[in-house]
Design a protein around this motif. Structure first.
Motif, short mmCIF file in Angstrom:
data_model
loop_
_atom_site.label_atom_id
_atom_site.label_comp_id
_atom_site.label_asym_id
_atom_site.label_seq_id
_atom_site.Cartn_x
_atom_site.Cartn_y
_atom_site.Cartn_z
N ARG A 126 -66.12 52.50 -47.01
CA ARG A 126 -66.70 54.01 -47.22
C ARG A 126 -67.62 54.25 -48.59
NH1 ARG A 126 -65.33 53.24 -43.29
NH2 ARG A 126 -63.58 54.62 -41.87
N TRP A 127 -69.18 55.08 -47.89
CA TRP A 127 -70.12 55.33 -48.57
C TRP A 127 -70.35 56.41 -48.69
CZ3 TRP A 127 -76.08 53.34 -48.37
CH2 TRP A 127 -76.59 53.54 -49.69
N ASN A 128 -70.13 57.40 -50.52
CA ASN A 128 -70.70 58.38 -49.93
C ASN A 128 -72.11 59.08 -51.63
OD1 ASN A 128 -71.22 61.07 -49.91
ND2 ASN A 128 -68.07 61.70 -50.71
N ASN A 129 -72.64 58.85 -50.65
CA ASN A 129 -73.90 58.81 -52.11
C ASN A 129 -75.25 59.93 -52.68
OD1 ASN A 129 -77.30 58.17 -51.92
ND2 ASN A 129 -76.46 57.28 -53.17
N SER A 130 -74.60 60.35 -53.43
CA SER A 130 -75.03 61.40 -53.84
C SER A 130 -76.34 62.67 -52.89
CB SER A 130 -75.51 62.39 -55.22
OG SER A 130 -76.87 60.94 -55.27
N GLU A 131 -77.40 61.44 -52.67
CA GLU A 131 -78.62 62.20 -52.18
C GLU A 131 -78.70 62.34 -49.69
OE1 GLU A 131 -82.11 60.56 -53.20
OE2 GLU A 131 -81.79 60.58 -55.42
N GLN A 132 -78.03 60.56 -49.78
CA GLN A 132 -78.01 60.51 -48.51
C GLN A 132 -76.54 60.93 -48.04
OE1 GLN A 132 -79.69 58.39 -46.83
NE2 GLN A 132 -81.62 57.86 -49.48
N GLY A 133 -75.52 61.42 -48.75
CA GLY A 133 -73.90 62.58 -48.23
C GLY A 133 -73.37 60.82 -47.40
N PHE A 134 -72.61 61.10 -46.82
CA PHE A 134 -71.57 60.49 -46.36
C PHE A 134 -72.54 59.19 -45.45
CE2 PHE A 134 -69.11 58.29 -42.78
CZ PHE A 134 -68.08 57.85 -43.64
N VAL A 135 -72.96 57.60 -45.36
CA VAL A 135 -73.65 56.76 -45.32
C VAL A 135 -71.99 56.13 -44.62
CG1 VAL A 135 -75.66 54.93 -44.87
CG2 VAL A 135 -75.33 56.78 -46.16
N SER A 136 -72.74 56.02 -42.88
CA SER A 136 -71.10 55.18 -42.43
C SER A 136 -71.56 53.81 -42.21
CB SER A 136 -71.65 55.38 -39.90
OG SER A 136 -72.67 54.69 -40.24
N GLU A 139 -69.84 55.17 -55.78
CA GLU A 139 -69.61 55.64 -54.06
C GLU A 139 -69.06 54.80 -53.58
OE1 GLU A 139 -74.65 57.24 -55.84
OE2 GLU A 139 -74.12 56.07 -54.31
#
Ligand code: C2E
Ligand code: MG
Ligand code: MG
Ligand code: MG
Length: 282
Positions: free
Chosen positions: A63-73, A39
């Motif tokens: 960058r972190w793109n999580n399936s549940e949290q979405g894009f987290v800064s 991710e």
């Protein structure tokens, strides 16, 4: 706090606190799996020579793109990764991926990687850097480590030792977000930073209406000059800011005006466009 004051019923009066803790637990759980789930990714933002406007390097930004949290800064998950020490494996991954990315660029282009105090506190931090260089084939001279003043709040000796080890390899070290931390100028005598990055809070708006910011930038540039260090102005968004920064004698410029953080596959366009036209801003 609520418990200390005696009585679980206090939680009922502070639903906000509870929600935050719950949210944080969820985020932490998700972050624990982020690496193995693929991710995490990196963006790269160009840094240009203030005078020639030529690209000198790219800063790697996770960058972190999580399936549940979405894009987290990163402003949200880096502090969490630091608190949980997840920054150690994440940081090692960032280092190696950044070195591999740099291998796809012309050999005069360098890469800058942000490193947290928790990583420097690891006695084997230098080994992690050596491994990233070896696994990628990148020359150590093409790698810059970015640290903030906060490293001197923890174990300053341990952090200095780690940084001296990577400098001995040939890497350079930049002091990030200068002027926003708990500044003590004493450490500038101890560590030979190559570059001081002037925080964007001094840069933005300085062109038009903030003489205090201008005075501070000028003073930092003069101090860096006499110490034999370079300066990078962060957060340059407009032509006016770029002009002002150039006039004040900063060595390098980074900011949306010259390029936003971008995917690795887009960095090649920067070199190509560079050949066609000097101005890099989209
Ligand atoms: P930083 O190292 O100071 O990175 C610069 C930040 O400013 C980036 O935010 C970048 O997108 C943003 N920026 C660049 N130019 C402009 C501009 O012209 N205007 C404005 N408004 N912003 C600009 P980002 O990517 O959200 O990263 C935030 C912070 O998170 C970084 O600040 C750094 O401290 C941390 N960080 C990011 N990646 C990593 C990493 O791989 N490891 C560690 N330890 N920290 C990281
Ligand atoms: Mg940085
Ligand atoms: Mg910065
Ligand atoms: Mg910053």
């Amino acid at each position: 706090r609520a418990k200390d004051e005696g009585g679980g019923e206090h939680w009922a009066y502070e639903p906000g606190l509870h929600a935050t803790a719950e949210e944080r637990r969820k985020l932490e759980f998700a972050l624990r799996n982020a690496l193995e789930r693929g991710e995490l990714s990196l963006n790269f933002q160009p840094v240009v020579d203030a005078n020639s406007e030529q690209v000198l390097s790219f800063e790697a930004l996770v960058r972190w793109n999580n399936s549940e949290q979405g894009f987290v800064s990163p402003g949200k998950f880096i502090p969490l990764a630091e608190d949980t020490r997840l920054i150690v494996p994440i940081g090692a991954w960032v280092l190696e991926q950044s070195c591999k990315a740099a291998m796809s660029w012309p050999s005069n282009i360098r890469v800058a990687v942000n490193v947290s105090p928790e990583q420097l506190a690891e006695p084997d931090f230098a080994d992690t850097v050596v491994r990233a260089l070896a696994n990628s084939g990148l020359d150590a001279h093409r790698l810059e480590i970015e640290v903030t003043e906060s490293i001197f709040l923890r174990d300053a000796n341990l952090a200095s030792k780690s940084l001296e080890q990577v400098m001995a390899l040939g890497c350079t070290v930049a002091l990030d977000d200068f002027g926003t931390g708990y500044s003590s100028l004493g450490y500038l005598r101890k560590l030979r930073f190559t570059t001081i990055k002037v925080d964007r809070s001094f840069v933005q708006g300085a062109a038009t209406d903030n003489p205090e910011s201008l005075a501070i930038i000028r003073a930092v540039v003069a101090m860096a000059d006499s110490l034999g260090m370079k300066t990078t102005a962060e957060g340059v968004e407009t032509a006016e800011e770029a002009k002002m920064i150039r006039e004040m004698g900063c060595t390098k410029i980074q900011g949306y005006y010259y390029g936003r953080p971008m995917q690795l596959s887009d960095t090649a366009k920067i070199f190509q466009r560079r050949a066609a036209q000097p101005r890099l801003s989209a």
